[in-house]
Design a protein around this motif. Sequence first.
Motif, PDB file in Angstrom:
ATOM      1  N   VAL A  77      12.864  10.840 -15.022  1.00  0.00           N
ATOM      2  CA  VAL A  77      12.058   9.863 -15.923  1.00  0.00           C
ATOM      3  C   VAL A  77      10.762  10.467 -16.425  1.00  0.00           C
ATOM      4  CG1 VAL A  77      10.845   7.706 -16.341  1.00  0.00           C
ATOM      5  CG2 VAL A  77      13.084   7.810 -14.761  1.00  0.00           C
ATOM      6  N   PRO A  78      10.463  10.764 -17.776  1.00  0.00           N
ATOM      7  CA  PRO A  78       9.094  11.386 -18.185  1.00  0.00           C
ATOM      8  C   PRO A  78       8.030  10.512 -17.481  1.00  0.00           C
ATOM      9  CG  PRO A  78      10.627  10.946 -19.967  1.00  0.00           C
ATOM     10  CD  PRO A  78      11.281  10.131 -18.732  1.00  0.00           C
ATOM     11  N   SER A  79       6.932  11.338 -17.109  1.00  0.00           N
ATOM     12  CA  SER A  79       5.858  10.748 -16.520  1.00  0.00           C
ATOM     13  C   SER A  79       5.173  10.112 -17.636  1.00  0.00           C
ATOM     14  CB  SER A  79       5.046  11.948 -15.575  1.00  0.00           C
ATOM     15  OG  SER A  79       3.741  11.347 -15.157  1.00  0.00           O
ATOM     16  N   ALA A  80       4.353   8.958 -17.193  1.00  0.00           N
ATOM     17  CA  ALA A  80       3.436   8.265 -17.973  1.00  0.00           C
ATOM     18  C   ALA A  80       2.177   8.397 -17.598  1.00  0.00           C
ATOM     19  CB  ALA A  80       3.817   6.645 -18.002  1.00  0.00           C
ATOM     20  N   THR A  81       1.669   9.333 -16.634  1.00  0.00           N
ATOM     21  CA  THR A  81       0.505   9.778 -16.139  1.00  0.00           C
ATOM     22  C   THR A  81      -0.018  10.856 -16.886  1.00  0.00           C
ATOM     23  OG1 THR A  81       1.554  10.924 -14.365  1.00  0.00           O
ATOM     24  CG2 THR A  81       1.022   8.848 -13.924  1.00  0.00           C
ATOM     25  N   VAL A  82      -0.035  10.609 -18.105  1.00  0.00           N
ATOM     26  CA  VAL A  82      -0.716  11.660 -19.053  1.00  0.00           C
ATOM     27  C   VAL A  82      -2.207  11.352 -19.250  1.00  0.00           C
ATOM     28  CG1 VAL A  82      -0.529  12.821 -21.351  1.00  0.00           C
ATOM     29  CG2 VAL A  82       1.391  12.189 -19.991  1.00  0.00           C
TER      30      VAL A  82
ATOM     31  N   ASP B 114       0.698  -1.202  -0.028  1.00  0.00           N
ATOM     32  CA  ASP B 114       0.066   0.009   0.135  1.00  0.00           C
ATOM     33  C   ASP B 114       0.745   1.349  -0.061  1.00  0.00           C
ATOM     34  OD1 ASP B 114       1.111  -0.293   2.407  1.00  0.00           O
ATOM     35  OD2 ASP B 114      -0.719   0.037   3.544  1.00  0.00           O
ATOM     36  N   PHE B 115       2.174   1.094  -0.213  1.00  0.00           N
ATOM     37  CA  PHE B 115       3.080   2.456  -0.244  1.00  0.00           C
ATOM     38  C   PHE B 115       2.578   3.083  -1.558  1.00  0.00           C
ATOM     39  CE2 PHE B 115       7.352   4.260  -1.000  1.00  0.00           C
ATOM     40  CZ  PHE B 115       7.179   5.205   0.107  1.00  0.00           C
ATOM     41  N   ASN B 116       2.295   4.328  -1.455  1.00  0.00           N
ATOM     42  CA  ASN B 116       2.086   4.955  -2.772  1.00  0.00           C
ATOM     43  C   ASN B 116       2.261   6.684  -2.242  1.00  0.00           C
ATOM     44  OD1 ASN B 116       1.012   5.908  -5.127  1.00  0.00           O
ATOM     45  ND2 ASN B 116      -1.098   5.908  -4.714  1.00  0.00           N
ATOM     46  N   PRO B 117       3.529   6.888  -2.452  1.00  0.00           N
ATOM     47  CA  PRO B 117       3.759   8.167  -1.927  1.00  0.00           C
ATOM     48  C   PRO B 117       3.973   9.146  -3.247  1.00  0.00           C
ATOM     49  CG  PRO B 117       5.837   6.929  -2.568  1.00  0.00           C
ATOM     50  CD  PRO B 117       4.696   6.192  -2.886  1.00  0.00           C
ATOM     51  N   PRO B 118       3.704  10.638  -2.913  1.00  0.00           N
ATOM     52  CA  PRO B 118       3.495  11.338  -3.930  1.00  0.00           C
ATOM     53  C   PRO B 118       4.956  11.618  -4.838  1.00  0.00           C
ATOM     54  CG  PRO B 118       3.658  12.576  -1.870  1.00  0.00           C
ATOM     55  CD  PRO B 118       3.474  11.110  -1.707  1.00  0.00           C
ATOM     56  N   ARG B 119       4.830  11.756  -5.825  1.00  0.00           N
ATOM     57  CA  ARG B 119       5.860  12.042  -6.837  1.00  0.00           C
ATOM     58  C   ARG B 119       6.741  13.094  -6.483  1.00  0.00           C
ATOM     59  NH1 ARG B 119       6.714  11.003 -13.382  1.00  0.00           N
ATOM     60  NH2 ARG B 119       9.143  11.459 -13.371  1.00  0.00           N
ATOM     61  N   LEU B 120       8.012  13.092  -6.181  1.00  0.00           N
ATOM     62  CA  LEU B 120       9.087  14.229  -5.879  1.00  0.00           C
ATOM     63  C   LEU B 120       9.567  15.016  -7.400  1.00  0.00           C
ATOM     64  CD1 LEU B 120      11.016  12.874  -2.849  1.00  0.00           C
ATOM     65  CD2 LEU B 120       8.863  14.272  -2.878  1.00  0.00           C
ATOM     66  N   ALA B 121       9.591  16.136  -7.218  1.00  0.00           N
ATOM     67  CA  ALA B 121      10.109  16.888  -8.313  1.00  0.00           C
ATOM     68  C   ALA B 121      11.523  16.253  -9.027  1.00  0.00           C
ATOM     69  CB  ALA B 121      10.420  18.382  -8.284  1.00  0.00           C
ATOM     70  N   ARG B 122      12.190  15.719  -7.960  1.00  0.00           N
ATOM     71  CA  ARG B 122      13.738  14.994  -8.459  1.00  0.00           C
ATOM     72  C   ARG B 122      13.336  14.089  -9.252  1.00  0.00           C
ATOM     73  NH1 ARG B 122      17.651  14.413  -4.724  1.00  0.00           N
ATOM     74  NH2 ARG B 122      17.794  12.024  -5.135  1.00  0.00           N
ATOM     75  N   ALA B 123      12.382  13.271  -9.228  1.00  0.00           N
ATOM     76  CA  ALA B 123      11.975  12.176  -9.900  1.00  0.00           C
ATOM     77  C   ALA B 123      11.829  12.530 -11.499  1.00  0.00           C
ATOM     78  CB  ALA B 123      10.789  11.303  -9.355  1.00  0.00           C
ATOM     79  N   GLU B 124      11.871  13.634 -11.695  1.00  0.00           N
ATOM     80  CA  GLU B 124      11.403  14.131 -13.169  1.00  0.00           C
ATOM     81  C   GLU B 124      12.605  13.700 -14.200  1.00  0.00           C
ATOM     82  OE1 GLU B 124       8.691  15.151 -14.376  1.00  0.00           O
ATOM     83  OE2 GLU B 124       7.886  15.034 -12.312  1.00  0.00           O
TER      84      GLU B 124
ATOM     85  N   GLU C 163       7.078   4.285 -12.830  1.00  0.00           N
ATOM     86  CA  GLU C 163       6.855   4.738 -14.303  1.00  0.00           C
ATOM     87  C   GLU C 163       7.034   3.970 -15.418  1.00  0.00           C
ATOM     88  OE1 GLU C 163       5.600   7.672 -14.949  1.00  0.00           O
ATOM     89  OE2 GLU C 163       5.231   8.540 -13.070  1.00  0.00           O
ATOM     90  N   LEU C 164       8.027   3.076 -14.938  1.00  0.00           N
ATOM     91  CA  LEU C 164       8.380   2.078 -16.340  1.00  0.00           C
ATOM     92  C   LEU C 164       7.235   1.249 -16.379  1.00  0.00           C
ATOM     93  CD1 LEU C 164      10.348   0.934 -18.527  1.00  0.00           C
ATOM     94  CD2 LEU C 164      11.413  -0.168 -16.701  1.00  0.00           C
ATOM     95  N   GLN C 165       6.568   0.857 -15.330  1.00  0.00           N
ATOM     96  CA  GLN C 165       5.489  -0.232 -15.358  1.00  0.00           C
ATOM     97  C   GLN C 165       4.443   0.444 -16.186  1.00  0.00           C
ATOM     98  OE1 GLN C 165       3.543  -1.080 -11.950  1.00  0.00           O
ATOM     99  NE2 GLN C 165       3.406  -3.286 -12.341  1.00  0.00           N
ATOM    100  N   THR C 166       4.162   1.796 -15.792  1.00  0.00           N
ATOM    101  CA  THR C 166       3.156   2.469 -16.407  1.00  0.00           C
ATOM    102  C   THR C 166       3.387   2.787 -18.127  1.00  0.00           C
ATOM    103  OG1 THR C 166       2.493   3.442 -14.586  1.00  0.00           O
ATOM    104  CG2 THR C 166       1.548   4.314 -16.626  1.00  0.00           C
ATOM    105  N   TRP C 167       4.467   3.000 -18.454  1.00  0.00           N
ATOM    106  CA  TRP C 167       4.956   3.184 -19.783  1.00  0.00           C
ATOM    107  C   TRP C 167       4.806   1.997 -20.619  1.00  0.00           C
ATOM    108  CZ3 TRP C 167       5.623   7.093 -22.939  1.00  0.00           C
ATOM    109  CH2 TRP C 167       5.904   8.516 -22.446  1.00  0.00           C
ATOM    110  N   LEU C 168       5.141   0.732 -19.964  1.00  0.00           N
ATOM    111  CA  LEU C 168       5.265  -0.417 -20.786  1.00  0.00           C
ATOM    112  C   LEU C 168       3.588  -0.728 -21.167  1.00  0.00           C
ATOM    113  CD1 LEU C 168       7.958  -2.546 -19.109  1.00  0.00           C
ATOM    114  CD2 LEU C 168       7.931  -1.872 -21.380  1.00  0.00           C
ATOM    115  N   TRP C 169       2.926  -0.734 -20.041  1.00  0.00           N
ATOM    116  CA  TRP C 169       1.459  -1.157 -20.211  1.00  0.00           C
ATOM    117  C   TRP C 169       0.840  -0.069 -21.285  1.00  0.00           C
ATOM    118  CZ3 TRP C 169      -2.683   2.462 -19.465  1.00  0.00           C
ATOM    119  CH2 TRP C 169      -4.097   1.793 -19.404  1.00  0.00           C
TER     120      TRP C 169
END
Length: 223
Positions: free
Chosen positions: A85-90, A73-83, A190-196
Amino acid sequence: MELRAGDSWGIFTFLCAALCNLPALPALNCTEELGPGHSIQKTYDLTRYLEHQLRTLAGTYLNYLGPPFNEPDFNPPRLARAERVPSATVDLELWRGLTDNARLAANYRAYSRVLCSLRALDAQGTAELRHRLGHFCSSLQGLVLSIAGVMSSLGYPLPAGPPAQPPAQAGAAATNDFLKKMDDFWLLKELQTWLWRSAKDFNRLKKKVPPAVVTLRMEARGF
Protein backbone atom coordinates in the motif's frame (compact mmCIF):
# COMPACT_ATOMS: atom_id res chain seq x y z
CA MET A 1 -74.52 45.45 -24.78
CA GLU A 2 -75.52 41.83 -24.37
CA LEU A 3 -73.98 38.86 -26.14
CA ARG A 4 -76.35 36.17 -27.24
CA ALA A 5 -75.43 32.47 -27.03
CA GLY A 6 -74.72 32.32 -30.75
CA ASP A 7 -72.40 35.32 -30.62
CA SER A 8 -70.39 33.84 -27.71
CA TRP A 9 -69.91 30.58 -29.56
CA GLY A 10 -68.73 32.43 -32.64
CA ILE A 11 -66.16 34.45 -30.71
CA PHE A 12 -64.82 31.27 -29.06
CA THR A 13 -64.52 29.55 -32.46
CA PHE A 14 -62.67 32.56 -33.90
CA LEU A 15 -60.15 32.60 -31.02
CA CYS A 16 -59.43 28.88 -31.36
CA ALA A 17 -58.81 29.27 -35.09
CA ALA A 18 -56.47 32.21 -34.49
CA LEU A 19 -54.42 30.27 -31.97
CA CYS A 20 -54.08 27.29 -34.26
CA ASN A 21 -52.70 29.50 -37.03
CA LEU A 22 -50.14 31.35 -34.91
CA PRO A 23 -46.51 30.79 -36.01
CA ALA A 24 -44.31 28.57 -33.87
CA LEU A 25 -43.26 30.41 -30.73
CA PRO A 26 -39.70 30.17 -29.40
CA ALA A 27 -39.47 28.43 -26.04
CA LEU A 28 -36.76 29.17 -23.52
CA ASN A 29 -35.02 26.00 -22.33
CA CYS A 30 -32.62 26.08 -19.36
CA THR A 31 -29.88 23.47 -19.50
CA GLU A 32 -27.27 22.78 -16.82
CA GLU A 33 -23.97 21.52 -18.16
CA LEU A 34 -22.31 19.31 -15.57
CA GLY A 35 -18.64 20.21 -15.74
CA PRO A 36 -15.61 19.10 -13.72
CA GLY A 37 -16.89 20.94 -10.64
CA HIS A 38 -19.78 18.50 -10.32
CA SER A 39 -17.46 15.46 -10.49
CA ILE A 40 -15.09 17.00 -7.96
CA GLN A 41 -17.90 17.74 -5.49
CA LYS A 42 -19.21 14.18 -5.86
CA THR A 43 -15.73 12.75 -5.24
CA TYR A 44 -15.21 14.98 -2.20
CA ASP A 45 -18.53 13.83 -0.71
CA LEU A 46 -17.57 10.20 -1.33
CA THR A 47 -14.23 10.56 0.47
CA ARG A 48 -15.99 12.00 3.52
CA TYR A 49 -18.52 9.16 3.46
CA LEU A 50 -15.71 6.59 3.26
CA GLU A 51 -13.96 8.25 6.20
CA HIS A 52 -17.10 7.71 8.25
CA GLN A 53 -17.44 4.11 7.05
CA LEU A 54 -13.81 3.31 7.79
CA ARG A 55 -14.05 4.37 11.44
CA THR A 56 -16.63 1.66 12.06
CA LEU A 57 -14.93 -0.95 9.86
CA ALA A 58 -11.47 -0.41 11.35
CA GLY A 59 -12.75 -0.79 14.90
CA THR A 60 -14.54 -4.02 14.03
CA TYR A 61 -11.60 -5.47 12.10
CA LEU A 62 -8.96 -4.57 14.72
CA ASN A 63 -11.09 -6.26 17.37
CA TYR A 64 -11.12 -9.30 15.11
CA LEU A 65 -7.30 -9.21 14.94
CA GLY A 66 -7.15 -8.99 18.73
CA PRO A 67 -4.42 -7.57 20.97
CA PRO A 68 -2.18 -5.70 20.58
CA PHE A 69 -3.74 -4.45 17.31
CA ASN A 70 -6.98 -3.29 18.95
CA GLU A 71 -5.20 -1.39 21.73
CA PRO A 72 -5.49 2.42 21.39
CA ASP A 73 -1.79 3.12 22.00
CA PHE A 74 -0.49 0.44 19.61
CA ASN A 75 1.71 2.26 17.09
CA PRO A 76 4.35 -0.10 15.62
CA PRO A 77 6.90 0.93 12.98
CA ARG A 78 5.90 0.17 9.44
CA LEU A 79 7.57 -2.94 8.04
CA ALA A 80 9.03 -3.05 4.54
CA ARG A 81 6.60 -5.82 3.60
CA ALA A 82 3.69 -3.42 4.14
CA GLU A 83 4.73 -1.44 1.05
CA ARG A 84 1.98 -3.12 -0.96
CA VAL A 85 0.00 0.00 0.00
CA PRO A 86 1.58 3.34 -0.99
CA SER A 87 2.48 5.40 2.04
CA ALA A 88 0.36 8.46 2.67
CA THR A 89 2.87 9.91 5.11
CA VAL A 90 4.38 12.31 2.58
CA ASP A 91 5.46 15.80 3.67
CA LEU A 92 2.40 18.05 3.24
CA GLU A 93 4.37 20.87 1.63
CA LEU A 94 5.88 18.43 -0.84
CA TRP A 95 2.44 16.98 -1.57
CA ARG A 96 0.86 20.38 -2.13
CA GLY A 97 3.73 21.31 -4.42
CA LEU A 98 2.67 18.61 -6.88
CA THR A 99 0.44 19.43 -9.84
CA ASP A 100 -3.26 18.58 -9.71
CA ASN A 101 -2.63 15.87 -12.28
CA ALA A 102 0.13 14.28 -10.18
CA ARG A 103 -1.99 14.27 -7.00
CA LEU A 104 -5.00 12.82 -8.79
CA ALA A 105 -2.84 10.11 -10.37
CA ALA A 106 -1.34 9.25 -6.97
CA ASN A 107 -4.81 9.00 -5.44
CA TYR A 108 -6.03 6.81 -8.28
CA ARG A 109 -3.07 4.40 -8.00
CA ALA A 110 -3.24 4.24 -4.20
CA TYR A 111 -6.96 3.46 -3.98
CA SER A 112 -6.70 0.92 -6.80
CA ARG A 113 -4.02 -0.95 -4.85
CA VAL A 114 -5.86 -0.60 -1.54
CA LEU A 115 -8.99 -1.99 -3.16
CA CYS A 116 -7.08 -5.10 -4.34
CA SER A 117 -5.74 -5.65 -0.80
CA LEU A 118 -9.11 -5.11 0.88
CA ARG A 119 -10.79 -7.62 -1.41
CA ALA A 120 -8.28 -10.20 -0.18
CA LEU A 121 -9.69 -9.66 3.33
CA ASP A 122 -13.26 -10.53 2.33
CA ALA A 123 -12.76 -14.22 3.13
CA GLN A 124 -11.64 -13.49 6.69
CA GLY A 125 -13.60 -12.93 9.89
CA THR A 126 -17.25 -13.35 10.76
CA ALA A 127 -20.16 -13.09 8.36
CA GLU A 128 -20.91 -9.57 9.65
CA LEU A 129 -17.31 -8.47 9.11
CA ARG A 130 -17.26 -9.90 5.59
CA HIS A 131 -20.49 -8.05 4.85
CA ARG A 132 -19.02 -4.76 6.05
CA LEU A 133 -15.84 -5.35 4.08
CA GLY A 134 -17.84 -6.10 0.95
CA HIS A 135 -19.92 -2.94 1.36
CA PHE A 136 -16.82 -0.84 1.95
CA CYS A 137 -15.09 -2.32 -1.11
CA SER A 138 -18.10 -1.36 -3.24
CA SER A 139 -17.90 2.22 -1.98
CA LEU A 140 -14.15 2.33 -2.56
CA GLN A 141 -14.64 1.03 -6.08
CA GLY A 142 -17.00 3.96 -6.59
CA LEU A 143 -14.29 6.34 -5.38
CA VAL A 144 -11.76 4.91 -7.86
CA LEU A 145 -14.25 5.38 -10.70
CA SER A 146 -15.12 8.87 -9.45
CA ILE A 147 -11.46 9.92 -9.44
CA ALA A 148 -11.14 8.55 -12.97
CA GLY A 149 -14.13 10.70 -13.93
CA VAL A 150 -12.53 13.82 -12.45
CA MET A 151 -9.29 13.17 -14.35
CA SER A 152 -11.19 12.62 -17.58
CA SER A 153 -13.25 15.81 -17.14
CA LEU A 154 -10.04 17.79 -16.59
CA GLY A 155 -8.35 16.24 -19.62
CA TYR A 156 -5.81 14.16 -17.66
CA PRO A 157 -4.87 10.64 -18.80
CA LEU A 158 -5.41 7.76 -16.40
CA PRO A 159 -2.25 6.23 -14.92
CA ALA A 160 -1.43 2.59 -15.37
CA GLY A 161 -3.27 0.15 -13.13
CA PRO A 162 -1.73 -1.33 -9.97
CA PRO A 163 0.87 -4.08 -10.43
CA ALA A 164 -0.25 -7.62 -9.83
CA GLN A 165 0.17 -8.74 -6.25
CA PRO A 166 2.72 -11.53 -5.79
CA PRO A 167 1.17 -14.84 -4.75
CA ALA A 168 1.31 -15.64 -1.05
CA GLN A 169 4.04 -18.08 -0.13
CA ALA A 170 2.89 -21.43 1.17
CA GLY A 171 4.27 -22.81 4.42
CA ALA A 172 5.17 -21.28 7.76
CA ALA A 173 1.70 -19.71 7.92
CA ALA A 174 1.53 -19.92 11.70
CA THR A 175 4.87 -18.18 12.21
CA ASN A 176 3.87 -15.40 9.78
CA ASP A 177 0.45 -14.85 11.33
CA PHE A 178 1.64 -11.83 13.31
CA LEU A 179 3.24 -10.30 10.21
CA LYS A 180 0.02 -10.86 8.24
CA LYS A 181 -1.95 -9.05 10.95
CA MET A 182 0.64 -6.26 10.85
CA ASP A 183 0.01 -5.91 7.10
CA ASP A 184 -3.72 -5.63 7.70
CA PHE A 185 -3.16 -3.09 10.48
CA TRP A 186 -1.07 -0.87 8.22
CA LEU A 187 -3.51 -1.27 5.35
CA LEU A 188 -6.28 0.31 7.44
CA LYS A 189 -3.97 2.91 8.95
CA GLU A 190 -2.67 4.11 5.58
CA LEU A 191 -6.17 4.09 4.10
CA GLN A 192 -7.35 6.35 6.93
CA THR A 193 -4.59 8.85 6.15
CA TRP A 194 -5.22 8.68 2.40
CA LEU A 195 -8.91 9.45 2.84
CA TRP A 196 -8.18 12.37 5.16
CA ARG A 197 -5.70 13.87 2.69
CA SER A 198 -7.91 13.18 -0.35
CA ALA A 199 -10.77 15.09 1.26
CA LYS A 200 -8.39 18.05 1.66
CA ASP A 201 -7.25 17.69 -1.97
CA PHE A 202 -10.73 17.65 -3.45
CA ASN A 203 -11.92 20.46 -1.21
CA ARG A 204 -9.11 22.67 -2.55
CA LEU A 205 -9.63 21.48 -6.12
CA LYS A 206 -13.34 22.31 -6.16
CA LYS A 207 -12.48 25.90 -5.18
CA LYS A 208 -10.20 26.18 -8.23
CA VAL A 209 -12.63 24.72 -10.77
CA PRO A 210 -15.72 26.78 -11.71
CA PRO A 211 -19.13 25.32 -10.86
CA ALA A 212 -21.57 23.91 -13.38
CA VAL A 213 -22.54 26.32 -16.18
CA VAL A 214 -26.18 27.12 -16.85
CA THR A 215 -26.96 27.87 -20.50
CA LEU A 216 -30.15 29.21 -22.03
CA ARG A 217 -31.28 27.76 -25.34
CA MET A 218 -34.14 28.95 -27.57
CA GLU A 219 -36.22 26.18 -29.04
CA ALA A 220 -39.06 26.61 -31.56
CA ARG A 221 -42.18 24.72 -30.56
CA GLY A 222 -45.38 24.57 -32.58
CA PHE A 223 -48.93 24.24 -31.33
